[in-house]
Motif scaffolding. Sequence first.
Motif, short mmCIF file in Angstrom:
data_model
loop_
_atom_site.label_atom_id
_atom_site.label_comp_id
_atom_site.label_asym_id
_atom_site.label_seq_id
_atom_site.Cartn_x
_atom_site.Cartn_y
_atom_site.Cartn_z
N TYR A 146 4.15 0.31 -6.40
CA TYR A 146 4.97 1.52 -6.49
C TYR A 146 6.12 1.24 -7.46
CZ TYR A 146 7.71 5.58 -5.29
OH TYR A 146 8.39 6.75 -5.38
N ARG B 34 0.87 -1.20 0.00
CA ARG B 34 0.00 0.00 0.00
C ARG B 34 0.89 1.22 0.00
NH1 ARG B 34 -5.30 -1.07 1.70
NH2 ARG B 34 -5.50 -3.15 2.58
N PHE B 35 0.75 2.04 -1.01
CA PHE B 35 1.63 3.23 -1.12
C PHE B 35 0.76 4.46 -1.37
CE2 PHE B 35 3.75 -0.53 -2.64
CZ PHE B 35 4.93 -0.51 -1.93
N THR B 36 1.08 5.52 -0.68
CA THR B 36 0.36 6.78 -0.93
C THR B 36 1.15 7.57 -1.97
OG1 THR B 36 -0.36 6.71 1.35
CG2 THR B 36 -0.72 8.76 0.16
N LEU B 37 0.49 7.84 -3.10
CA LEU B 37 1.16 8.56 -4.19
C LEU B 37 1.14 10.07 -3.94
CD1 LEU B 37 -0.38 6.69 -7.26
CD2 LEU B 37 1.75 6.19 -6.08
N PHE C 103 -7.61 -1.44 -8.94
CA PHE C 103 -7.04 -0.09 -8.81
C PHE C 103 -6.96 0.58 -10.18
CE2 PHE C 103 -3.27 2.55 -9.34
CZ PHE C 103 -3.51 3.55 -8.41
N GLY D 23 -1.99 11.77 -3.39
CA GLY D 23 -2.79 11.43 -2.23
C GLY D 23 -3.52 10.10 -2.39
N ILE D 24 -3.54 9.57 -3.62
CA ILE D 24 -4.24 8.31 -3.89
C ILE D 24 -3.43 7.14 -3.35
CG2 ILE D 24 -4.99 6.76 -5.76
CD1 ILE D 24 -5.47 9.29 -7.43
N GLU D 25 -4.13 6.13 -2.81
CA GLU D 25 -3.40 4.94 -2.35
C GLU D 25 -3.30 3.93 -3.49
OE1 GLU D 25 -4.40 1.61 0.78
OE2 GLU D 25 -3.89 3.50 1.79
N SER D 26 -2.08 3.48 -3.75
CA SER D 26 -1.86 2.57 -4.87
C SER D 26 -1.33 1.24 -4.35
CB SER D 26 -0.83 3.20 -5.83
OG SER D 26 -0.34 2.23 -6.73
N PRO D 27 -1.75 0.11 -4.97
CA PRO D 27 -1.26 -1.20 -4.52
C PRO D 27 0.14 -1.52 -5.06
CG PRO D 27 -2.87 -1.47 -6.26
CD PRO D 27 -2.77 0.00 -6.02
N ASN E 54 -8.71 4.14 -11.53
CA ASN E 54 -7.80 5.29 -11.48
C ASN E 54 -7.21 5.68 -12.81
OD1 ASN E 54 -7.36 6.23 -8.57
ND2 ASN E 54 -7.40 4.01 -8.43
#
Length: 452
Positions: A33, A21-24, A194, A27-31, A198
């Motif tokens: 990176y 789980r990464f916050t880009l 995701f 501000g969006i959380e991405s599974p 997105n």
Amino acid sequence: MESKKEFFLECYKLGIIKFGRFTLKSGIESPFYVDLRPLSSDPKILKHLANYLLDMLPLDNFDLICGVPYAAMPMATAMSLESYIPLIIKRKEAKTYGTKKVIEGIYKKGQNCLLVEDVITSGASLLETIPEIENEGITVSDVVVVLDRQQGGKEILEKKGFRVHTLFTISEVCKMLREEEHLTDDEVGRINDFLAGNTVKFNEEKRISYEQKLKICDHSVAQKILETAIEKKSNLIVSADVTSTAELLALAEKVGPHIVALKTHIDILLDFDADETILPLKDLATKYNFLLMEDRKFADIGNTQEMQFAYGIFKISQWADLVTAQVIAGYDSLDCFRNVGVVAILGMSSKGTLTNEDYRDEATKIALSHPNVFGGVCQNKIPNELLLFTPGINLADSADGKGQQYNTPEHAFSQLETDFIIVGRGIYKADDAEQAALSYKIAGWQAYEQSL
Ligand code: S5P
């Protein structure tokens, strides 16, 4: 070379993609990176990567190669070494140092540059970089990308007419990693969910039309020139840089039906005479419904400009509908232009002009706030409240050997969202000036309609 999959798995070992789980930045959380910078630290991989990228491309098309700073710069360098296509360097920090060069290296106007990017997501950073390169007179037609995150960027660039070549897509990567059991079905499912939610949709802001501009530009001369443009389906201004009254009137007669304004440098006439020159010129302007634009480029203190405008032999205030003026002497210097519309010189088309970004910003503030000013002459975008006039337009040439730099009508409308193109030698030096004016009128109108 090994297969593309084997190559990817080698790359993957360097830790270029992480799952979790990464916050880009957005501000969006991405599974997942992605960071491809480690690839540049492994010379063998970097060299292979360069060759994989080169293999996908029509190499004969490119005179130059450039990496989007910073991650793609070593990739572009490696591609240059493998292909012998010369490298140029795009500065990232040019914006804060207005006068510094944006592009470093050896290049010529009109060359085509391949752009290299590590990862494409929404395409936003490429869309920022491309105009900065094109502003230097370099063409960009193709972009090569190592990894497409499949969030709409590739499609946006393609809709704008660029060819986008991608080595890997995130779906392809997930499939390879699933096959090698680096990912579970669950993880792949989450990534696909995701991606489905997105994707940046192609929702580009369009330029506003002449009809919309009529609602926001309230100066009477702005209204008149916009109404004329709509009526004549023309955004063409001919620059009548001829030296005799006979030539001036003959040109006005030929191009009159196709233009919204005739731009004069009245002080280059050898035989100026108010009755012989101006009266018939005004008759032609009425007959063919065009405005008279005196390109005087006033550049003095208010008191002097007032006299230059109303007195002397030219008495510009008595016949011009609009005039150009520098804003170098400040806001108050423009007060004297009461009965005309002023088009402020915000940026110039000539090589080495001092109208850098800082100057343009300050000049634009004056233009926006002064009630006599309704437009600007510039080679860059300006705010919608001002009408943009763009000289330096020629379908054939890219320079005149005296510092002038040319662009096409298409460029002026698609890149600068201009309102009016100004053409001089492209028309008055043509064998058939009337036919040339018609061609520029059609090209300008088509470019305007396409930019809507
Ligand atoms: O930045 C500018 C501003 C202007 S008004 N660059 C320009 O070339 N102009 C004028 O546009 C210039 O004075 C000339 O009258 C015309 C361009 O002429 P051309 O023959 O190069 O098309």
